[in-house]
Design an enzyme around this catalytic site. Structure first.
Site, mmCIF file in Angstrom:
data_model
loop_
_atom_site.group_PDB
_atom_site.id
_atom_site.type_symbol
_atom_site.label_atom_id
_atom_site.label_comp_id
_atom_site.label_asym_id
_atom_site.label_seq_id
_atom_site.Cartn_x
_atom_site.Cartn_y
_atom_site.Cartn_z
ATOM 1 N N ASN A 9 0.864 -1.179 0.000
ATOM 2 C CA ASN A 9 0.000 0.000 0.000
ATOM 3 C C ASN A 9 0.903 1.233 0.000
ATOM 4 O O ASN A 9 1.511 1.548 1.017
ATOM 5 C CB ASN A 9 -0.879 -0.040 1.261
ATOM 6 C CG ASN A 9 -1.682 1.231 1.460
ATOM 7 O OD1 ASN A 9 -1.803 2.046 0.548
ATOM 8 N ND2 ASN A 9 -2.246 1.387 2.646
ATOM 9 N N LYS A 11 0.002 4.228 -0.205
ATOM 10 C CA LYS A 11 -0.673 5.393 0.398
ATOM 11 C C LYS A 11 -0.477 6.632 -0.493
ATOM 12 O O LYS A 11 -0.462 6.499 -1.712
ATOM 13 C CB LYS A 11 -0.167 5.621 1.821
ATOM 14 C CG LYS A 11 -0.188 4.347 2.662
ATOM 15 C CD LYS A 11 0.006 4.626 4.119
ATOM 16 C CE LYS A 11 0.134 3.314 4.863
ATOM 17 N NZ LYS A 11 0.033 3.450 6.295
ATOM 18 N N HIS A 92 -9.532 0.859 4.824
ATOM 19 C CA HIS A 92 -8.264 1.040 5.556
ATOM 20 C C HIS A 92 -8.527 1.969 6.746
ATOM 21 O O HIS A 92 -9.339 2.896 6.647
ATOM 22 C CB HIS A 92 -7.212 1.636 4.623
ATOM 23 C CG HIS A 92 -5.837 1.640 5.214
ATOM 24 N ND1 HIS A 92 -5.438 2.564 6.143
ATOM 25 C CD2 HIS A 92 -4.777 0.814 5.033
ATOM 26 C CE1 HIS A 92 -4.189 2.308 6.501
ATOM 27 N NE2 HIS A 92 -3.767 1.249 5.845
ATOM 28 N N GLU A 94 -6.970 4.375 7.877
ATOM 29 C CA GLU A 94 -6.776 5.810 7.595
ATOM 30 C C GLU A 94 -8.000 6.389 6.894
ATOM 31 O O GLU A 94 -8.351 7.552 7.099
ATOM 32 C CB GLU A 94 -5.484 5.994 6.776
ATOM 33 C CG GLU A 94 -4.251 5.737 7.646
ATOM 34 C CD GLU A 94 -3.003 5.284 6.916
ATOM 35 O OE1 GLU A 94 -2.947 5.388 5.674
ATOM 36 O OE2 GLU A 94 -2.078 4.817 7.604
ATOM 37 N N GLU A 162 -5.346 -5.269 10.437
ATOM 38 C CA GLU A 162 -4.334 -4.242 10.657
ATOM 39 C C GLU A 162 -4.624 -3.499 11.961
ATOM 40 O O GLU A 162 -5.453 -2.570 11.982
ATOM 41 C CB GLU A 162 -4.349 -3.237 9.509
ATOM 42 C CG GLU A 162 -4.060 -3.842 8.156
ATOM 43 C CD GLU A 162 -3.484 -2.804 7.207
ATOM 44 O OE1 GLU A 162 -2.383 -3.023 6.710
ATOM 45 O OE2 GLU A 162 -4.136 -1.764 6.990
ATOM 46 N N GLY A 168 2.599 1.916 10.791
ATOM 47 C CA GLY A 168 3.594 2.978 10.668
ATOM 48 C C GLY A 168 4.304 3.327 11.963
ATOM 49 O O GLY A 168 4.989 4.350 12.047
ATOM 50 N N SER A 207 3.477 -2.485 10.341
ATOM 51 C CA SER A 207 4.925 -2.538 10.588
ATOM 52 C C SER A 207 5.563 -3.869 10.192
ATOM 53 O O SER A 207 6.491 -4.339 10.850
ATOM 54 C CB SER A 207 5.231 -2.194 12.053
ATOM 55 O OG SER A 207 4.851 -0.853 12.325
HETATM 56 C C1 PEP Z 1 -0.789 -0.004 6.094
HETATM 57 O O1 PEP Z 1 -1.042 1.170 6.200
HETATM 58 O O2 PEP Z 1 -1.546 -0.738 5.424
HETATM 59 C C2 PEP Z 1 0.392 -0.522 6.779
HETATM 60 C C3 PEP Z 1 0.383 -1.771 7.136
HETATM 61 O O3 PEP Z 1 1.414 0.354 7.033
HETATM 62 P P1 PEP Z 1 2.881 0.017 7.627
HETATM 63 O O4 PEP Z 1 3.347 -1.263 6.990
HETATM 64 O O5 PEP Z 1 3.713 1.195 7.240
HETATM 65 O O6 PEP Z 1 2.716 -0.127 9.098
#
Ligand code: PEP
Length: 245
Positions: A9, A11, A92, A94, A162, A168, A207
């Site tokens: 992703n 983003k 997601h 976000e 998630e 992040g 992460s």
């Molecule tokens: C995401 O936003 O889908 C995600 C998993 O981000 P990160 O791997 O940066 O934690």
């Protein structure tokens, strides 16, 4: 046997010059797992071209539930499909936090994705406060029920767990905590869809790095990862693709 998935992703990151990362990723995409890259909408068509012949599927990061109309700034699933996408991330955290997306909206977006022939990657996950309050399974169970329509199958839908507090941040749940949630999600899918519930891929996201991907992907009912930051550079994402198969 469920085929593992390494999904990236991007983003709100990436311009045309970033497509060199796709070129650099190609040598590690050997067919051992499904690889999906979800760039910003502006790059979908160009990434489809860049990925041609590699087996990398390109996806969007959101779509509207309508096919067209007066929705300034939105994008329809049909438009993503027209640009060559094969999948779309929906719900997601976000989008849920920044744009007020509800389970019902994600449910309608999922139906729209299917109508356009896209695989829906439906995201669920608890906040840190919800985990601290001991409500993780209630929260993600409710999100799963509310966000996935009855027509969901292992073919048209991928689930991504998630935890919001792991996205992040460099923090991840323990392997036991990941197993608890993934086993719970599998149980809910089987309770609802019968043996067809075994076919859904359930990805972990939050992460994931080349250094922890293999141990996470070995956890019970973890069928790969949805990866943010570490999907931007082929040098990082290639280790994750290799860990997925
Ligand atoms: C995401 O936003 O889908 C995600 C998993 O981000 P990160 O791997 O940066 O934690």
């Amino acid at each position: 046997m469920r085929r593992k998935v390494a999904a990236g992703n991007w983003k709100m990151n990436g311009v045309k010059a970033s497509l060199g990362e796709v070129e650099a990723l190609k040598p590690v995409v050997t067919g051992g797992c499904d690889v999906i890259l979800c760039p910003p909408a502006t790059l979908v068509a160009a990434m489809v071209q860049a990925a041609e012949g590699s087996g990398i599927m390109v996806g969007g990061q959101d779509c509207h539930w309508n096919e067209s109309g007066a929705h300034t700034g939105d994008i329809a699933a049909e438009m993503l499909a027209d640009a060559g996408a094969g999948a779309v991330i929906l719900g997601h955290s976000e989008r849920r936090a920044d744009h007020g997306e509800t389970d019902d909206m994600v449910n309608r977006k999922t139906e729209a994705a299917w109508r356009a022939g896209l695989t829906a990657i439906v995201c669920v996950g608890e906040t840190e406060a919800e985990r601290d309050a001991g409500t993780t399974l209630d929260v993600i169970g409710g999100q799963l029920d509310g966000s996935t329509p009855d027509g969901a199958t292992g073919e048209n839908t991928i689930i991504a767990y998630e935890p919001v507090w792991a996205i992040g941040t460099g923090r991840t749940p323990t392997l036991e905590e990941i197993a608890e949630v993934h086993d719970f999600l599998r149980g809910k899918l089987v309770a609802r869809f019968g043996s067809a519930g075994e076919a859904f891929r359930i990805l972990y996201g939050g992460s994931v790095k080349p250094t922890n991907a293999a141990e996470i992907f070995a956890v019970s009912n973890v069928d790969g990862g949805l990866v943010g930051g570490a999907s931007l550079k082929a040098s990082d994402f290639s280790g994750i693709v290799t860990a997925a198969g």
